[in-house]
Write a protein that holds these residues in place. Structure first.
Motif, short mmCIF file in Angstrom:
data_model
loop_
_atom_site.label_atom_id
_atom_site.label_comp_id
_atom_site.label_asym_id
_atom_site.label_seq_id
_atom_site.Cartn_x
_atom_site.Cartn_y
_atom_site.Cartn_z
N LEU A 38 -0.44 5.06 -1.38
CA LEU A 38 -1.55 5.83 -1.22
C LEU A 38 -1.52 5.81 0.14
O LEU A 38 -2.30 6.77 0.61
CB LEU A 38 -2.78 5.05 -1.67
CG LEU A 38 -2.91 4.73 -3.04
CD1 LEU A 38 -4.31 3.89 -3.66
CD2 LEU A 38 -2.89 6.05 -3.93
N SER A 39 -0.55 5.16 1.11
CA SER A 39 -0.66 5.35 2.28
C SER A 39 0.19 6.38 3.16
O SER A 39 -0.18 7.51 3.56
CB SER A 39 0.05 3.89 3.19
OG SER A 39 1.21 3.61 2.44
N THR A 40 1.63 6.37 2.86
CA THR A 40 2.39 7.40 3.29
C THR A 40 3.48 7.74 2.09
O THR A 40 4.67 7.13 2.45
CB THR A 40 3.24 7.40 4.72
OG1 THR A 40 3.76 5.83 4.59
CG2 THR A 40 2.14 7.41 5.79
N VAL A 48 -0.50 -6.67 -2.85
CA VAL A 48 1.06 -6.19 -2.85
C VAL A 48 1.29 -5.44 -4.15
O VAL A 48 0.55 -5.45 -5.24
CB VAL A 48 1.64 -7.66 -3.23
CG1 VAL A 48 2.97 -7.28 -3.58
CG2 VAL A 48 1.49 -8.61 -2.08
N TYR A 49 2.04 -4.14 -3.79
CA TYR A 49 2.47 -3.21 -4.65
C TYR A 49 3.58 -3.60 -5.19
O TYR A 49 4.78 -3.85 -4.36
CB TYR A 49 2.34 -1.64 -4.09
CG TYR A 49 1.02 -1.22 -3.96
CD1 TYR A 49 0.48 -0.50 -5.04
CD2 TYR A 49 0.48 -1.50 -2.66
CE1 TYR A 49 -0.90 -0.11 -4.68
CE2 TYR A 49 -1.17 -1.06 -2.54
CZ TYR A 49 -1.54 -0.29 -3.61
OH TYR A 49 -2.91 -0.01 -3.11
N GLY A 99 12.38 14.13 1.36
CA GLY A 99 12.00 13.06 2.44
C GLY A 99 10.77 13.34 3.10
O GLY A 99 10.40 12.85 4.02
N GLY A 100 10.14 14.37 2.89
CA GLY A 100 8.85 14.91 3.17
C GLY A 100 7.78 14.00 2.87
O GLY A 100 7.70 13.27 2.01
N HIS A 101 6.60 14.18 3.68
CA HIS A 101 5.48 13.29 3.68
C HIS A 101 4.27 13.79 3.49
O HIS A 101 3.32 13.41 3.40
CB HIS A 101 5.45 12.56 5.06
CG HIS A 101 6.40 11.59 5.30
ND1 HIS A 101 6.65 10.27 4.60
CD2 HIS A 101 7.50 11.59 6.36
CE1 HIS A 101 7.89 9.69 4.83
NE2 HIS A 101 8.32 10.42 6.14
N VAL A 102 4.41 15.27 3.00
CA VAL A 102 3.12 15.95 2.68
C VAL A 102 3.33 15.90 1.22
O VAL A 102 3.80 16.95 0.38
CB VAL A 102 3.14 17.36 3.23
CG1 VAL A 102 1.92 18.16 2.67
CG2 VAL A 102 3.09 17.34 4.71
N VAL A 103 2.64 14.94 0.57
CA VAL A 103 2.88 14.54 -0.80
C VAL A 103 1.29 14.31 -1.61
O VAL A 103 0.50 13.81 -1.10
CB VAL A 103 3.68 13.37 -1.20
CG1 VAL A 103 3.55 12.98 -2.63
CG2 VAL A 103 4.85 13.44 -0.51
#
Length: 128
Positions: free
Chosen positions: A54-56, A42-43, A63-67
């Motif tokens: 670490l997942s998405t 649990v985080y 709002g971008g997901h390329v992080v």
């Protein structure tokens, strides 16, 4: 048998590859083993349960997901350097007498008046 938990603290730095926004976040990571001996994690960030960073990861700015995920301190170090533009990096290695001393390159020189640096300015050389 009740739920057994071990809590560790970790922090990460993040940089959005879409808009250049950078941020850091500390997490309490609870490692649990339930009564059936199944492990789960649990985080928590600021006391609130959050999905695994670490997942998405999602950029709060665009709002971008390329992080890009980095070790803690990377973003704050860059932000501190940008707040103190008069500080220049020392030359890499000793200069020999026959080599003239070069002027600082644009990346280490103080920014022009009125120019506001963004993390994307630092990431620009890595984009193709």
């Amino acid at each position: 048998m009740s739920d057994i938990a071990t809590t560790v603290h970790e922090a990460y730095a993040f940089a959005c590859m879409r808009c250049g926004h950078g941020w850091e976040q500390s997490y309490e990571i609870e490692h649990h083993v339930d009564a059936s001996q199944h492990a789960y994690v649990v985080y928590k960030a600021d006391g609130e349960r959050v999905p695994s960073p670490l997942s998405t990861p999602t950029c709060a700015n665009c709002g971008g997901h390329v992080v890009r995920i980095m070790r803690a301190g990377r973003v704050s170090t860059v932000q501190q350097l940008l707040r103190n533009p008069d500080r220049t990096q020392p030359a890499a290695g000793p200069l020999t007498p026959e080599e003239p001393r070069e002027e600082p390159v644009a990346a280490t020189a103080a920014p022009a008046a009125g120019h506001h640096w963004h993390l994307s300015d630092l990431l620009h050389p890595f984009r193709k």
